[in-house]
Scaffold this motif. Structure first.
Motif, PDB file in Angstrom:
ATOM      1  N   PRO A 398      -8.165   0.807  -3.586  1.00 39.99           N
ATOM      2  CA  PRO A 398      -7.372   1.710  -4.425  1.00 39.99           C
ATOM      3  C   PRO A 398      -7.251   1.182  -5.850  1.00 39.99           C
ATOM      4  O   PRO A 398      -7.301  -0.023  -6.091  1.00 39.99           O
ATOM      5  N   THR A 399      -7.078   2.106  -6.772  1.00 41.19           N
ATOM      6  CA  THR A 399      -6.817   1.758  -8.169  1.00 41.19           C
ATOM      7  C   THR A 399      -5.404   2.193  -8.534  1.00 41.19           C
ATOM      8  O   THR A 399      -5.026   3.350  -8.341  1.00 41.19           O
ATOM      9  N   PHE A 400      -4.627   1.254  -9.039  1.00 46.75           N
ATOM     10  CA  PHE A 400      -3.258   1.509  -9.472  1.00 46.75           C
ATOM     11  C   PHE A 400      -3.281   1.727 -10.996  1.00 46.75           C
ATOM     12  O   PHE A 400      -3.723   0.841 -11.743  1.00 46.75           O
ATOM     13  N   THR A 401      -2.775   2.886 -11.435  1.00 46.50           N
ATOM     14  CA  THR A 401      -2.747   3.175 -12.873  1.00 46.50           C
ATOM     15  C   THR A 401      -1.347   3.658 -13.251  1.00 46.50           C
ATOM     16  O   THR A 401      -1.076   4.863 -13.316  1.00 46.50           O
ATOM     17  N   PRO A 402      -0.418   2.744 -13.444  1.00 45.30           N
ATOM     18  CA  PRO A 402       0.946   3.153 -13.772  1.00 45.30           C
ATOM     19  C   PRO A 402       1.048   3.635 -15.230  1.00 45.30           C
ATOM     20  O   PRO A 402       0.245   3.259 -16.086  1.00 45.30           O
ATOM     21  N   ALA A 403       2.050   4.485 -15.471  1.00 41.44           N
ATOM     22  CA  ALA A 403       2.316   4.904 -16.847  1.00 41.44           C
ATOM     23  C   ALA A 403       2.966   3.774 -17.628  1.00 41.44           C
ATOM     24  O   ALA A 403       2.786   3.648 -18.845  1.00 41.44           O
ATOM     25  N   SER A 404       3.721   2.932 -16.928  1.00 42.67           N
ATOM     26  CA  SER A 404       4.351   1.765 -17.533  1.00 42.67           C
ATOM     27  C   SER A 404       4.711   0.799 -16.414  1.00 42.67           C
ATOM     28  O   SER A 404       4.437   1.064 -15.237  1.00 42.67           O
ATOM     29  N   ALA A 405       5.348  -0.298 -16.731  1.00 42.14           N
ATOM     30  CA  ALA A 405       5.728  -1.280 -15.711  1.00 42.14           C
ATOM     31  C   ALA A 405       6.761  -0.719 -14.745  1.00 42.14           C
ATOM     32  O   ALA A 405       6.952  -1.262 -13.656  1.00 42.14           O
ATOM     33  N   THR A 406       7.430   0.386 -15.124  1.00 41.07           N
ATOM     34  CA  THR A 406       8.476   0.954 -14.260  1.00 41.07           C
ATOM     35  C   THR A 406       8.219   2.413 -13.927  1.00 41.07           C
ATOM     36  O   THR A 406       9.114   3.096 -13.404  1.00 41.07           O
ATOM     37  N   ALA A 407       7.034   2.913 -14.183  1.00 44.83           N
ATOM     38  CA  ALA A 407       6.712   4.304 -13.881  1.00 44.83           C
ATOM     39  C   ALA A 407       5.295   4.395 -13.344  1.00 44.83           C
ATOM     40  O   ALA A 407       4.336   3.971 -14.005  1.00 44.83           O
ATOM     41  N   GLY A 408       5.176   4.927 -12.152  1.00 41.26           N
ATOM     42  CA  GLY A 408       3.877   5.054 -11.512  1.00 41.26           C
ATOM     43  C   GLY A 408       4.006   5.008 -10.006  1.00 41.26           C
ATOM     44  O   GLY A 408       5.073   5.281  -9.446  1.00 41.26           O
ATOM     45  N   ARG A 409       2.905   4.661  -9.359  1.00 41.40           N
ATOM     46  CA  ARG A 409       2.899   4.613  -7.901  1.00 41.40           C
ATOM     47  C   ARG A 409       2.528   3.225  -7.398  1.00 41.40           C
ATOM     48  O   ARG A 409       1.713   2.534  -8.011  1.00 41.40           O
ATOM     49  N   TYR A 410       3.159   2.852  -6.281  1.00 37.19           N
ATOM     50  CA  TYR A 410       2.769   1.635  -5.579  1.00 37.19           C
ATOM     51  C   TYR A 410       2.955   1.887  -4.086  1.00 37.19           C
ATOM     52  O   TYR A 410       3.299   2.989  -3.664  1.00 37.19           O
ATOM     53  N   LEU A 411       2.690   0.884  -3.259  1.00 41.01           N
ATOM     54  CA  LEU A 411       2.706   1.041  -1.802  1.00 41.01           C
ATOM     55  C   LEU A 411       3.886   0.289  -1.222  1.00 41.01           C
ATOM     56  O   LEU A 411       4.150  -0.863  -1.593  1.00 41.01           O
ATOM     57  N   VAL A 412       4.569   0.946  -0.268  1.00 33.31           N
ATOM     58  CA  VAL A 412       5.711   0.332   0.403  1.00 33.31           C
ATOM     59  C   VAL A 412       5.559   0.550   1.899  1.00 33.31           C
ATOM     60  O   VAL A 412       5.204   1.652   2.344  1.00 33.31           O
ATOM     61  N   GLY A 413       5.838  -0.490   2.685  1.00 36.42           N
ATOM     62  CA  GLY A 413       5.697  -0.365   4.131  1.00 36.42           C
ATOM     63  C   GLY A 413       6.685  -1.204   4.900  1.00 36.42           C
ATOM     64  O   GLY A 413       7.304  -2.137   4.354  1.00 36.42           O
ATOM     65  N   ASP A 414       6.821  -0.878   6.189  1.00 39.49           N
ATOM     66  CA  ASP A 414       7.700  -1.605   7.106  1.00 39.49           C
ATOM     67  C   ASP A 414       6.821  -2.433   8.043  1.00 39.49           C
ATOM     68  O   ASP A 414       6.035  -1.877   8.814  1.00 39.49           O
ATOM     69  N   LEU A 415       6.951  -3.749   8.001  1.00 38.15           N
ATOM     70  CA  LEU A 415       6.140  -4.624   8.851  1.00 38.15           C
ATOM     71  C   LEU A 415       6.623  -4.654  10.289  1.00 38.15           C
ATOM     72  O   LEU A 415       5.934  -5.218  11.156  1.00 38.15           O
ATOM     73  N   GLY A 416       7.789  -4.095  10.564  1.00 36.80           N
ATOM     74  CA  GLY A 416       8.265  -3.982  11.929  1.00 36.80           C
ATOM     75  C   GLY A 416       9.054  -5.182  12.402  1.00 36.80           C
ATOM     76  O   GLY A 416       9.006  -6.265  11.812  1.00 36.80           O
ATOM     77  N   PRO A 417       9.791  -4.988  13.502  1.00 38.42           N
ATOM     78  CA  PRO A 417      10.663  -6.067  13.999  1.00 38.42           C
ATOM     79  C   PRO A 417       9.918  -7.283  14.506  1.00 38.42           C
ATOM     80  O   PRO A 417      10.415  -8.402  14.399  1.00 38.42           O
ATOM     81  N   GLN A 418       8.720  -7.096  15.075  1.00 39.51           N
ATOM     82  CA  GLN A 418       7.985  -8.242  15.598  1.00 39.51           C
ATOM     83  C   GLN A 418       7.561  -9.177  14.477  1.00 39.51           C
ATOM     84  O   GLN A 418       7.687 -10.398  14.570  1.00 39.51           O
ATOM     85  N   MET A 419       7.058  -8.604  13.398  1.00 42.92           N
ATOM     86  CA  MET A 419       6.660  -9.408  12.249  1.00 42.92           C
ATOM     87  C   MET A 419       7.867 -10.137  11.667  1.00 42.92           C
ATOM     88  O   MET A 419       7.797 -11.326  11.323  1.00 42.92           O
ATOM     89  N   ALA A 420       9.000  -9.431  11.578  1.00 46.15           N
ATOM     90  CA  ALA A 420      10.208 -10.055  11.039  1.00 46.15           C
ATOM     91  C   ALA A 420      10.646 -11.228  11.895  1.00 46.15           C
ATOM     92  O   ALA A 420      11.031 -12.291  11.390  1.00 46.15           O
ATOM     93  N   ALA A 421      10.580 -11.055  13.232  1.00 41.82           N
ATOM     94  CA  ALA A 421      10.974 -12.142  14.128  1.00 41.82           C
ATOM     95  C   ALA A 421       9.990 -13.301  14.046  1.00 41.82           C
ATOM     96  O   ALA A 421      10.388 -14.477  14.011  1.00 41.82           O
ATOM     97  N   ASP A 422       8.702 -12.993  14.010  1.00 38.35           N
ATOM     98  CA  ASP A 422       7.694 -14.054  13.952  1.00 38.35           C
ATOM     99  C   ASP A 422       7.799 -14.853  12.655  1.00 38.35           C
ATOM    100  O   ASP A 422       7.566 -16.068  12.637  1.00 38.35           O
ATOM    101  N   ALA A 423       8.143 -14.176  11.557  1.00 36.59           N
ATOM    102  CA  ALA A 423       8.225 -14.861  10.275  1.00 36.59           C
ATOM    103  C   ALA A 423       9.380 -15.849  10.235  1.00 36.59           C
ATOM    104  O   ALA A 423       9.428 -16.730   9.368  1.00 36.59           O
ATOM    105  N   THR A 424      10.317 -15.717  11.193  1.00 46.48           N
ATOM    106  CA  THR A 424      11.408 -16.676  11.283  1.00 46.48           C
ATOM    107  C   THR A 424      10.933 -17.996  11.893  1.00 46.48           C
ATOM    108  O   THR A 424      11.444 -19.071  11.584  1.00 46.48           O
ATOM    109  N   THR A 425       9.908 -17.904  12.777  1.00 46.50           N
ATOM    110  CA  THR A 425       9.390 -19.072  13.485  1.00 46.50           C
ATOM    111  C   THR A 425       8.162 -19.667  12.822  1.00 46.50           C
ATOM    112  O   THR A 425       7.991 -20.884  12.763  1.00 46.50           O
TER     113      THR A 425
END
Length: 817
Positions: A398-425
């Protein structure tokens, strides 16, 4: 000679070390026989998947798929692991005392052989092709031989068919021993039914304080062997009767070297309930013939009789089923091994290679990992998938082309509870590819729901890589690396090692003060910015998160070299790399000549196609092993200048079965080759005298060489060998079971040599040395017919200065390639 057919019910063919094999040999219809095909039709053809076909008795319905009353249910199903071996029984010859390796018994005739076992006692019997020794409370029993055997310089092996249970007894044991003339002096194996242990003993007075005790494994200790050689006595075990592991070694006791011995299989218990131990194939030497998986279980009936005619295929079936490979870069992310003593795994991998119309990106590994959704911040800007990605990968980004540092599109996701628990260990590690000309932006960030823990990879105002982190909800602490300016419009590979607190850029470690130590409960991931700010301008690709128990950044840093498809690495390394992509732990590499090979970087081709590209490029041989789930790769020099010492066996023409032919045709003739390589010149190599005599026999050769000179060498090698091929034996049928060299014949495999001598006077030569390219064998009762497909060994000879055989002008002055 008994054929040994075993099924790995419930096992996976790719994990032979975990399979508990079940012997179904007595179900095999040896009137029709077992037929196995292996290798290629000739040296110019690709090696085909190995196959086996056999008919099994199904009178009891045990081999009917879906039959719930089958003792093998529910594992009578397609892709069940199968292995086939030939158990070669010894032949007793000469006069006593005999080497103990001549003692053999299949226990198949239902009667205890009193010639072999004259001292047997305690009600021993033969049942279903096994020696059965009862364990009756308060008594003992044994198969026991006469004292006519010698262990020195010899060996004796046996297969464990069934071991006794404790059954409430205070002592229950089964032994496989070789006894000296002095009572209580003996060596061998003792199985303790109460503790489930196998003990390797050399006893004096029925005792050995230095014995080696093993926890018995029905997989690893299926076969037992006592062997003496060169002053060393060895206790060995094997999962298949072929691949042995020494469990104990000892300087040979004096009684082994000086006296005749008794082979003893005693068993006893003090109380509890009666039971028995069973042994099989005593003295057999096993030769593996096939390892693979059953394709189908077709049940057929004739009246009330039922049989199953099955076919099986070696590991190439599984390899051919695998989906097209990702790019070498992507496969490295998925399969890159860690260093010894470390454990890591990809917890999430976002290739970011979705098509142009996509609005989200998914992970191809990990449980419960949510998609990365395109998210708008402010107004304006764009995020477009499906554009050109990392060069030579064949995958988009993908190519990210924001209008500015605070205007545009980016990607957001949920890694899920298993990832959160594993990252603790586990420590979290990140690798990602970036391309940008804009400094002062965030590449990606991770946080827990409350943002107590945060981790951000970014470029500062000078384009230098920074790691920002907090574990207690306070302000992010910035650690600055010495990466230099990465906002230079070029692709860069970035690795963050959470355990080692280090970063790697383009494969090299860069220094800096990185304070991040742990990142517990990380769950939300931001890609192309962080929390609606510092929106990234450029491209991001191949983002992966790895969890590890120690520093592994240097391992993941190697992925940087995948950008060029590892161009220039030797062909043996390439085969091993591709094998890893296919889930194979190792490759048996044979030979010494392994040239550099070009990139196979782009995605889309199959694992088999890539392996065969290497095989063709190097004039090597690649095939499945016949004793386990593994590949063998031979370099071309393995066949150079075959000598008599390297021969597997020699056989007289009179001992060959009907059907041998001397071929002299144009099947292999090649006198003009048009050769090319990726991004290289197209070249033509010609043998003018051959063209003048026979006309042009052209061939195209496309190889993955790294230089035009190497392409010329490959083409010349082909023309030198086939511009005017000599007459050759292309098939040699042998009834191996009748030959004294039975074991040697069975050892012959792809690229083995043997000589056929005393050919008829009408032949162009009285003897011919041939190279095995493949074979079809049919195993029946007292018959083992092998139809070898062969080529002329002399074709692979190369020039050696002043050698009487390999510097003959016009004959053996072929330059090596």
């Amino acid at each position: 000679m008994p054929v040994l057919v075993e099924m790995g019910w419930g096992g996976q063919v790719q994990t032979p070390e975990e399979i508990l094999w079940t012997d179904i040999s007595r179900r095999v219809d040896l009137m029709q026989g077992v037929t196995i095909t292996r290798g290629a039709s000739d040296e110019l053809s690709e090696i085909q998947p190995g196959t086996a076909t056999l008919t099994l008795d199904n009178a009891d319905g045990a081999l009917t798929p879906g039959n719930p009353s089958s003792p093998f249910a529910p594992y009578v199903r397609r892709n069940a692991p199968i292995r086939i071996s030939q158990a070669v029984m010894p032949v007793q010859s000469g006069a006593a005392p005999y080497p103990v390796s001549m003692l053999g018994d299949t226990f198949d005739d239902g009667v205890v052989d009193l010639v072999l076992w004259p001292a047997s006692y305690g009600g021993v019997t033969e049942v279903d092709g096994r020696a059965r020794i009862p364990l009756v409370p308060g008594s003992s029993a044994s198969y026991q031989s006469a004292r006519t055997w010698v262990l020195a310089g010899s060996q004796i092996a046996v297969k464990v068919a069934k071991l006794p249970a404790a059954n409430g007894s205070s002592a229950a044991a089964a032994r496989f021993m070789v006894n000296a003339t002095t009572s209580g002096t003996r060596a061998g194996f003792t199985y303790n039914a109460l503790t489930g242990t196998l003990r390797c003993v050399s006893e004096v007075g029925f005792s050995d304080g230095a014995g080696v005790t093993l926890t018995y494994s029905s997989i690893d200790h299926l076969w037992l062997r006592l062997r003496e050689a060169s002053g060393v006595l060895r206790w060995e075990t094997s999962p298949d009767g072929w691949d042995w592991t020494a469990r104990r070694t000892l300087a040979t006791p004096a009684w082994v070297a000086t006296g005749q011995v008794v082979v003893d299989l005693p068993a006893s218990r003090t109380g509890g309930t009666a039971d028995y131990v069973e042994w099989d194939l005593l003295g057999a030497q096993v030769r593996p013939r096939f390892y693979g998986m059953v394709n189908e279980w077709p049940v057929q009936w004739e009246g009330l009789l039922s049989s199953v005619y099955i076919s099986a295929t070696d590991l190439f079936k599984r390899l051919n089923r695998q989906p097209p490979l990702r790019s070498m870069l992507g496969m490295e992310v998925l399969t890159r091994d860690t260093t010894t003593g470390r454990f890591s795994f990809p917890a999430a991998y976002f290739p970011l290679a979705e098509p142009v119309e996509s609005a989200a990106a998914g992970s191809v590994v990990g449980a419960g990992i949510g998609a990365l959704a395109s998210t708008q911040v402010g107004s304006g800007g764009a995020l477009v998938f499906g554009e050109d990605g990392v060069p030579e990968t064949g995958e988009t980004a993908p190519t990210f082309t924001p209008a500015s540092a605070t205007a545009g599109r980016y990607l957001v996701g949920d890694l899920g509870p298993q990832m959160a628990a594993d990252a603790t260990t586990w420590a979290i590690n990140v690798q990602v590819w970036i391309k940008t000309s804009t400094a002062g932006r965030a590449i990606l960030g991770l946080s827990d729901p409350l943002r107590t823990s945060q981790l951000v990879l970014s470029l500062n105002g000078s384009g230098v890589l920074t790691v920002e982190s907090t574990q207690d909800g306070t302000a992010l602490v910035v650690g600055t690396s010495s990466s230099g300016n990465l906002a230079d419009g070029a692709w860069h590979h970035v690795v963050y090692d959470g355990s080692g607190k280090r970063v790697y850029v383009d494969g090299a470690s860069v220094s800096g003060t990185l304070l991040a130590t742990s990142s517990p409960d990380l769950r939300t991931i931001y890609v192309g910015g962080y929390r609606s700010a510092r929106l990234f301008s450029g491209q991001i690709a191949h983002l992966s998160l790895h969890l590890a128990n120690g520093p592994v950044g240097s391992v993941y840093a190697v992925t940087s070299d995948a950008r060029t498809g590892f161009s220039g690495e030797s062909s043996d390394w390439r085969v091993e790399r591709l094998a890893r992509y296919a889930g194979l732990d190792s490759v048996t590499v044979l030979g010494n000549t392994f040239d550099p090979i070009a990139s196979q970087g782009p995605a889309g081709t199959s694992i088999v196609a890539r392996l065969q590209e290497v095989e063709t490029t190097e004039s090597g041989k690649l095939y499945a092993e016949r004793d386990y789930y593994g590949l063998a790769y031979q370099s071309r020099d393995l066949r150079y200048n075959p000598s008599a010492d390297a021969e597997t066996f020699a056989i007289a023409y009179a001992d060959v079965e009907p059907g041998i032919q001397l071929a002299d045709d144009d099947q292999k003739l090649c006198n003009q080759v048009e050769a090319s390589r990726p991004n290289g010149a197209t070249q033509i190599v010609t043998d003018a005298p051959s063209v003048a005599e026979f006309g042009a026999y052209e061939q195209q050769l496309n190889v993955l060489k790294t230089s035009d000179a190497a392409v010329t060498d490959a083409a010349s090698w082909l023309v030198f060998r086939y511009a005017d091929p000599d007459p050759e034996l292309r098939e040699v049928p042998i009834e191996a079971a009748t030959m004294p060299e039975f074991l040697d014949i069975l050892d012959a495999d792809i690229s083995s040599y043997f000589t056929v001598y005393d050919l008829p006077a009408q032949s162009s030569a009285l003897e011919m040395r041939v190279t095995v390219e493949g074979y079809t064998e049919t195993i029946k009762e007292q018959s083992h017919l092998i139809q070898f497909r062969t080529s002329a060994s002399a074709r692979d000879s190369i020039w050696i200065l002043d050698d009487p055989d390999y510097s003959v002008l016009g004959s053996t002055t072929r330059l090596a390639y």
